[in-house]
Design an enzyme around this catalytic site. Structure first.
Site, PDB file in Angstrom:
ATOM      1  N   LYS A   1      12.468 -22.671  -3.329  1.00  0.00           N
ATOM      2  CA  LYS A   1      12.527 -23.048  -4.752  1.00  0.00           C
ATOM      3  C   LYS A   1      13.558 -22.196  -5.488  1.00  0.00           C
ATOM      4  O   LYS A   1      14.396 -22.693  -6.245  1.00  0.00           O
ATOM      5  CB  LYS A   1      11.141 -22.873  -5.389  1.00  0.00           C
ATOM      6  CG  LYS A   1      11.118 -22.821  -6.894  1.00  0.00           C
ATOM      7  CD  LYS A   1      11.482 -24.157  -7.504  1.00  0.00           C
ATOM      8  CE  LYS A   1      11.845 -24.023  -8.973  1.00  0.00           C
ATOM      9  NZ  LYS A   1      12.236 -25.263  -9.584  1.00  0.00           N
TER      10      LYS A   1
ATOM     11  N   CYS B   1      15.010 -21.925 -16.654  1.00  0.00           N
ATOM     12  CA  CYS B   1      14.979 -21.710 -15.192  1.00  0.00           C
ATOM     13  C   CYS B   1      16.214 -21.005 -14.632  1.00  0.00           C
ATOM     14  O   CYS B   1      16.089 -19.945 -14.022  1.00  0.00           O
ATOM     15  CB  CYS B   1      14.813 -23.058 -14.503  1.00  0.00           C
ATOM     16  SG  CYS B   1      13.432 -23.990 -15.177  1.00  0.00           S
TER      17      CYS B   1
HETATM   18  N1  SAJ Z   1      25.107 -26.535 -16.525  1.00  0.00           N
HETATM   19  C1  SAJ Z   1      26.488 -26.279 -16.471  1.00  0.00           C
HETATM   20  N2  SAJ Z   1      27.221 -26.924 -15.527  1.00  0.00           N
HETATM   21  C2  SAJ Z   1      26.676 -27.795 -14.639  1.00  0.00           C
HETATM   22  C3  SAJ Z   1      25.290 -28.049 -14.695  1.00  0.00           C
HETATM   23  C4  SAJ Z   1      24.529 -27.391 -15.648  1.00  0.00           C
HETATM   24  O1  SAJ Z   1      27.013 -25.488 -17.268  1.00  0.00           O
HETATM   25  O2  SAJ Z   1      27.427 -28.344 -13.811  1.00  0.00           O
HETATM   26  C5  SAJ Z   1      24.260 -25.815 -17.492  1.00  0.00           C
HETATM   27  C6  SAJ Z   1      23.490 -26.737 -18.427  1.00  0.00           C
HETATM   28  O3  SAJ Z   1      24.277 -27.143 -19.507  1.00  0.00           O
HETATM   29  C7  SAJ Z   1      22.326 -25.847 -18.820  1.00  0.00           C
HETATM   30  C8  SAJ Z   1      22.051 -25.040 -17.550  1.00  0.00           C
HETATM   31  O4  SAJ Z   1      23.228 -25.147 -16.776  1.00  0.00           O
HETATM   32  O5  SAJ Z   1      22.686 -24.968 -19.852  1.00  0.00           O
HETATM   33  C9  SAJ Z   1      20.847 -25.511 -16.743  1.00  0.00           C
HETATM   34  O6  SAJ Z   1      20.813 -26.926 -16.678  1.00  0.00           O
HETATM   35  P1  SAJ Z   1      20.456 -27.739 -15.357  1.00  0.00           P
HETATM   36  O7  SAJ Z   1      20.550 -29.174 -15.640  1.00  0.00           O
HETATM   37  O8  SAJ Z   1      21.244 -27.223 -14.230  1.00  0.00           O
HETATM   38  O9  SAJ Z   1      18.973 -27.283 -15.020  1.00  0.00           O
HETATM   39  P2  SAJ Z   1      17.527 -27.249 -15.720  1.00  0.00           P
HETATM   40  O10 SAJ Z   1      17.277 -25.822 -16.076  1.00  0.00           O
HETATM   41  O11 SAJ Z   1      17.342 -28.260 -16.757  1.00  0.00           O
HETATM   42  O12 SAJ Z   1      16.626 -27.647 -14.450  1.00  0.00           O
HETATM   43  C10 SAJ Z   1      16.764 -26.951 -13.217  1.00  0.00           C
HETATM   44  C11 SAJ Z   1      16.840 -28.001 -12.093  1.00  0.00           C
HETATM   45  N3  SAJ Z   1      17.229 -27.363 -10.846  1.00  0.00           N
HETATM   46  C12 SAJ Z   1      18.235 -27.848 -10.084  1.00  0.00           C
HETATM   47  O13 SAJ Z   1      18.879 -28.801 -10.388  1.00  0.00           O
HETATM   48  C13 SAJ Z   1      18.498 -27.139  -8.805  1.00  0.00           C
HETATM   49  C14 SAJ Z   1      15.488 -28.719 -11.972  1.00  0.00           C
HETATM   50  O14 SAJ Z   1      15.495 -29.612 -10.877  1.00  0.00           O
HETATM   51  C15 SAJ Z   1      14.364 -27.698 -11.796  1.00  0.00           C
HETATM   52  O15 SAJ Z   1      13.089 -28.329 -11.704  1.00  0.00           O
HETATM   53  C16 SAJ Z   1      14.366 -26.787 -12.999  1.00  0.00           C
HETATM   54  O16 SAJ Z   1      15.636 -26.101 -13.044  1.00  0.00           O
HETATM   55  C17 SAJ Z   1      13.221 -25.797 -12.878  1.00  0.00           C
HETATM   56  O17 SAJ Z   1      12.248 -25.951 -13.653  1.00  0.00           O
HETATM   57  O18 SAJ Z   1      13.240 -24.929 -12.003  1.00  0.00           O
END
Ligand code: SAJ
Length: 453
Positions: free
Chosen positions: A223, A277
């Protein structure tokens, strides 16, 4: 004897006779409780906040997640879902409990497991023979075997795996797509022994399309590896963006081209990484490990944490280019949510950006159609109000509403020589410059004259 008890538990799961309690009714707990209720189980959602309990019992979701409100309403009306603040009462009527409480980090980046510990104490006191206990909260490696199991055993006086069952089943749902991902993402099932894994797998199979059986310790690390991988990949994208700005090439184009290689998948650079997260889980992964230097996990965190400062720098450069000073400029900030189309502002990069600008004497106004947070900036109720008389427009969240901005209209409302700082690269730089904006963007080439200073 034992196998008869396990057979009965599995039958109860298959017939939806197993009574479930879900401890914690937040972004993960409420979708969990509701989806199990929708499948046919009787579910009690537990939460400490009276307003959350009241809302759920009135058929309302307290989490802004597409489709959840209707689902909560339907299942409360059908008598399959109810909420309570009373843990003891809920557990006395449950055969299984899923723990879904927060596991944040403290100021020194160490895990704060106080919510989990409290939940374990309550469950330990109310444990019954043959109960199935599932931990869904993200936890540092070793938590299940070193903390959860001994705590539940010592308080209840029962043995895990023989007298009750215990599994780690991490959540994998992204806010905004929670219901779909709960059902469709393969679910890791890490029991503390084969009985626990088998029973927990049966339970999750009733809702999730695919379950993957493993052990608790491996599931914990897997995870954390998922979120850390994403954080490290985004850090690489951000580092690349900073490099491209100086090389005079557009990182957006570079990533698009590099990603045409079948084995390359660079993520998207931006103003920083927020949410409950990704900024936290890498620290859980390395918790209690011997510090190694260099350490990619820590470095990635540092790069991502640096990005809000970089945005503030770009805003300063842009304002300077307009011939003004930050102290007499209004800066319109688009977005306080940590990512697109959610109302959640936890650890959003907007916070350090706004605080940085305020510290430098800037007048900041925010507009976010999804999120009420303003982080100390003035809050505008429309895009029009936010950009009116602003010298600089800074895009921090890539909400759908911001993807097709009418730059001509915006320019007419802003100061005479306006600037755009595009933290998400959702504006066409050439269109902006043609309309007379000073344009800066993450990963967009810095002009040669500035590059040398
Ligand atoms: N972000 C970027 N560039 C990217 C992708 C995201 O700058 O290419 C930023 C987003 O804008 C945001 C942050 O990263 O600020 C996090 O966003 P995210 O969409 O990556 O993740 P979360 O926090 O909404 O959800 C993540 C997910 N994990 C993965 O994709 C591996 C989700 O599946 C998990 O369930 C969640 O964390 C969790 O609860 O652990």
């Amino acid at each position: 004897m034992k196998s008869i008890a396990i057979k009965k538990l599995i039958e109860d799961i298959q017939n939806k006779n197993l009574r479930l309690a879900v401890l914690g009714s937040g972004y993960v707990g409420l979708p969990t409780a509701t989806l199990f209720a929708e499948t046919g189980f009787k579910v009690i959602a537990i939460d400490l906040k009276p307003e959350v309990v009241r809302a759920i019992n009135n058929g309302l979701s307290t989490v802004n997640e597409p489709g959840l409100n209707e689902l909560v309403k339907r299942n409360v009306e059908a008598g399959r879902l109810r909420a309570t603040q009373n843990i003891t009462e809920a557990l006395s009527q449950a055969d299984s409990v899923i723990i879904s409480v927060q596991t944040p980090i403290n100021q020194s980046k160490k895990p704060n497991l106080s919510f989990l510990t409290k939940a374990l104490e309550e469950i330990g006191k109310n444990m019954k023979k043959e109960m199935l206990v599932i931990i869904s909260s993200t936890a540092p490696p070793g938590t299940m075997l070193e903390k959860v199991k001994p705590k539940l055993e010592s308080i209840s006086g029962l043995n895990a795996e023989t007298e009750f069952y215990l599994a780690y089943v991490p959540e994998r749902i992204a806010p905004g797509k929670a219901l779909k991902e709960f059902v469709e993402s393969p679910r890791l099932i890490g029991g503390i022994g084969p009985n626990s894994t088998k029973i927990a797998a049966q339970l999750f199979k009733t809702v999730c399309k695919k379950v993957i059986e493993t052990d608790a310790a491996t599931a914990e690390v897997a995870k954390l590896a998922e979120n850390t991988f994403r954080d490290v990949n985004i850090a690489f994208a951000n580092q690349l963006a900073l490099i491209c700005e100086q090389h005079g090439v557009d990182a957006k184009k570079v990533i698009e081209l590099a990603n045409t290689h079948p084995r390359v998948n660079i993520h998207t650079p931006g103003p920083g990484v927020g949410g409950p997260c990704l900024p936290k889980d890498p620290y859980l992964l390395i918790h209690k490990t011997k510090p190694t230097k260099p350490n990619i996990v820590k470095t990635a965190r540092q790069i991502n944490d640096y990005m809000p400062k970089h945005i503030v720098k770009l805003i300063l450069q842009a304002i300077k280019k307009t011939g003004k000073d930050i102290k007499n400029s209004k800066i319109a900030i688009l977005g306080t949510a940590y990512k697109a189309n959610v109302d959640d502002s936890r650890l959003s990069p907007s916070e350090p950006i706004i605080h940085g600008l305020i510290r430098l004497g800037g007048e900041t106004t925010v507009y976010d159609p999804h999120c009420n947070e303003s982080f100390g900036a003035k809050r505008a109720s429309s895009l029009h109000e936010a950009v009116k008389d602003a010298g600089c427009l800074a895009i921090i969240t890539d909400h759908t509403e911001f993807k097709n901005l009418n730059l001509k209209e915006i320019k007419a409302l802003m100061n005479e020589k306006p600037a755009i700082v595009d933290g998400r690269r959702i504006v066409n730089p050439h269109e902006a410059e043609d309309l007379g904006f000073i344009y800066y963007g993450v990963g967009f080439p810095v002009r040669a004259t500035e590059n040398s200073c």
